[in-house]
Design a protein around this motif. Structure first.
Motif, mmCIF file in Angstrom:
data_model
loop_
_atom_site.group_PDB
_atom_site.id
_atom_site.type_symbol
_atom_site.label_atom_id
_atom_site.label_comp_id
_atom_site.label_asym_id
_atom_site.label_seq_id
_atom_site.Cartn_x
_atom_site.Cartn_y
_atom_site.Cartn_z
ATOM 1 N N GLY A 235 0.817 -1.217 0.000
ATOM 2 C CA GLY A 235 0.000 0.000 0.000
ATOM 3 C C GLY A 235 0.844 1.257 0.000
ATOM 4 O O GLY A 235 0.517 2.241 -0.677
ATOM 5 N N THR A 236 1.940 1.235 0.735
ATOM 6 C CA THR A 236 2.845 2.381 0.783
ATOM 7 C C THR A 236 3.511 2.582 -0.569
ATOM 8 O O THR A 236 3.646 3.722 -1.039
ATOM 9 N N ILE A 237 3.898 1.489 -1.197
ATOM 10 C CA ILE A 237 4.513 1.572 -2.522
ATOM 11 C C ILE A 237 3.530 2.195 -3.509
ATOM 12 O O ILE A 237 3.879 3.103 -4.261
ATOM 13 N N LYS A 238 2.286 1.722 -3.483
ATOM 14 C CA LYS A 238 1.270 2.253 -4.397
ATOM 15 C C LYS A 238 1.073 3.750 -4.200
ATOM 16 O O LYS A 238 1.016 4.514 -5.160
ATOM 17 N N SER A 239 0.969 4.168 -2.947
ATOM 18 C CA SER A 239 0.744 5.594 -2.695
ATOM 19 C C SER A 239 1.964 6.421 -3.079
ATOM 20 O O SER A 239 1.831 7.519 -3.621
ATOM 21 N N ARG A 240 3.166 5.902 -2.828
ATOM 22 C CA ARG A 240 4.370 6.647 -3.213
ATOM 23 C C ARG A 240 4.452 6.789 -4.730
ATOM 24 O O ARG A 240 4.778 7.874 -5.229
ATOM 25 N N VAL A 241 4.174 5.723 -5.461
ATOM 26 C CA VAL A 241 4.213 5.787 -6.925
ATOM 27 C C VAL A 241 3.185 6.795 -7.429
ATOM 28 O O VAL A 241 3.470 7.597 -8.319
ATOM 29 N N TYR A 242 2.003 6.792 -6.834
ATOM 30 C CA TYR A 242 0.962 7.743 -7.221
ATOM 31 C C TYR A 242 1.456 9.183 -7.047
ATOM 32 O O TYR A 242 1.342 10.015 -7.951
ATOM 33 N N TYR A 243 2.012 9.488 -5.888
ATOM 34 C CA TYR A 243 2.467 10.852 -5.617
ATOM 35 C C TYR A 243 3.702 11.220 -6.435
ATOM 36 O O TYR A 243 3.856 12.378 -6.837
ATOM 37 N N ILE A 244 4.554 10.259 -6.719
ATOM 38 C CA ILE A 244 5.714 10.538 -7.576
ATOM 39 C C ILE A 244 5.230 10.895 -8.977
ATOM 40 O O ILE A 244 5.688 11.869 -9.573
ATOM 41 N N LYS A 245 4.293 10.107 -9.503
ATOM 42 C CA LYS A 245 3.748 10.396 -10.829
ATOM 43 C C LYS A 245 3.061 11.762 -10.858
ATOM 44 O O LYS A 245 3.218 12.527 -11.807
ATOM 45 N N LYS A 246 2.330 12.060 -9.807
ATOM 46 C CA LYS A 246 1.642 13.351 -9.714
ATOM 47 C C LYS A 246 2.660 14.496 -9.694
ATOM 48 O O LYS A 246 2.487 15.514 -10.368
ATOM 49 N N THR A 247 3.718 14.332 -8.924
ATOM 50 C CA THR A 247 4.771 15.343 -8.845
ATOM 51 C C THR A 247 5.458 15.517 -10.192
ATOM 52 O O THR A 247 5.700 16.651 -10.629
ATOM 53 N N LEU A 248 5.779 14.401 -10.851
ATOM 54 C CA LEU A 248 6.404 14.481 -12.170
ATOM 55 C C LEU A 248 5.500 15.216 -13.156
ATOM 56 O O LEU A 248 5.948 16.080 -13.911
ATOM 57 N N TYR A 249 4.229 14.877 -13.127
ATOM 58 C CA TYR A 249 3.273 15.518 -14.031
ATOM 59 C C TYR A 249 3.241 17.022 -13.789
ATOM 60 O O TYR A 249 3.284 17.816 -14.730
ATOM 61 N N SER A 250 3.186 17.414 -12.525
ATOM 62 C CA SER A 250 3.158 18.846 -12.185
ATOM 63 C C SER A 250 4.428 19.545 -12.643
ATOM 64 O O SER A 250 4.372 20.650 -13.202
ATOM 65 N N MET A 251 5.569 18.922 -12.398
ATOM 66 C CA MET A 251 6.841 19.515 -12.804
ATOM 67 C C MET A 251 6.885 19.714 -14.305
ATOM 68 O O MET A 251 7.330 20.759 -14.798
ATOM 69 N N LEU A 252 6.436 18.720 -15.031
ATOM 70 C CA LEU A 252 6.491 18.795 -16.484
ATOM 71 C C LEU A 252 5.453 19.770 -17.039
ATOM 72 O O LEU A 252 5.726 20.503 -17.986
ATOM 73 N N LYS A 253 4.275 19.785 -16.452
ATOM 74 C CA LYS A 253 3.196 20.667 -16.911
ATOM 75 C C LYS A 253 3.564 22.127 -16.668
ATOM 76 O O LYS A 253 3.320 22.985 -17.520
#
Length: 154
Positions: free
Chosen positions: A130-148
Motif C-alpha cells: 500500500g505504501t509503494i502504491k501511494s508513493r508511486v501515485y504521488y511521484i507520478k503526480k509530482t512528475l506531471y506537475s513539474m512537467l506541466k
C-alpha cells in the motif's frame, strides 16, 4: 521440505521459479553441509540459505531486466499517457527525475523499468504494498506537475 517450498512460494509467484530456487537451496545445503556448525538449528540454517537464494533470484532478475530495458522504453508509462513522443519531452522527464530523491527514482525504476510487481518490490525492500502504491501515485503526480508547469530546469 514442504515448509521450505511454502516459504519460497510466499516470496516468489511462479511455480517454476519456486522449484528452481528450491533446487538451488538444496544444492547449497549439500555443498555446505560440512561447514554447518550447529550454532543454530539445521532448519534455521537452511532458511537463512533460502533467504539468500531468494534475494539472489531477485537480483539476477533485476539485472536481466536492466540489460534488456532502457528507461526510454517506459517514459510514457511513467507519466500515465503517451505524450512523450518528442526527445525534448524525454529529456525533460530525465531532468525532473534527477531532481527527485534517490529512493523515489529507485522506486520508479523498479516499477516501470524492472517491471516488478508491487508485491515483488515489497519482498525486496520491506516497504508495504500500500505504501509503494501511494508513493508511486504521488511521484507520478509530482512528475506531471513539474512537467506541466515547466519548472524542470530550475
Amino acid at each position: 521440505m514442504p515448509m521450505l517450498y511454502n516459504y519460497i512460494k510466499i516470496k516468489v509467484a511462479r511455480n517454476a521459479d519456486v522449484e528452481d530456487i528450491l533446487q538451488d537451496i538444496m544444492l547449497a545445503v549439500w555443498q555446505n553441509l560440512a561447514a554447518y556448525s550447529a550454532q543454530s538449528s539445521f532448519k534455521t540454517w537452511t532458511f537463512s540459505i533460502a533467504k539468500r537464494k531468494i534475494a539472489d533470484f531477485y537480483r539476477e532478475r533485476r539485472a536481466e531486466r536492466n540489460s534488456n530495458t532502457e528507461m526510454s522504453d517506459n517514459i510514457a508509462e511513467i507519466a500515465g499517457n503517451d505524450v512523450f513522443t518528442d526527445i525534448d519531452d524525454k529529456l525533460d522527464l530525465y531532468a525532473a527525475l534527477s531532481k527527485m530523491p534517490e529512493e523515489n527514482r529507485e522506486l520508479i525504476y523498479l516499477v516501470f523499468n524492472a517491471g516488478l510487481t508491487y508485491e515483488e518490490i515489497q519482498d525486496m525492500t520491506g516497504i508495504k504494498t500500500g505504501t509503494i502504491k501511494s508513493r508511486v501515485y504521488y511521484i507520478k503526480k509530482t512528475l506531471y506537475s513539474m512537467l506541466k508547469e515547466g519548472n524542470v530546469d530550475e
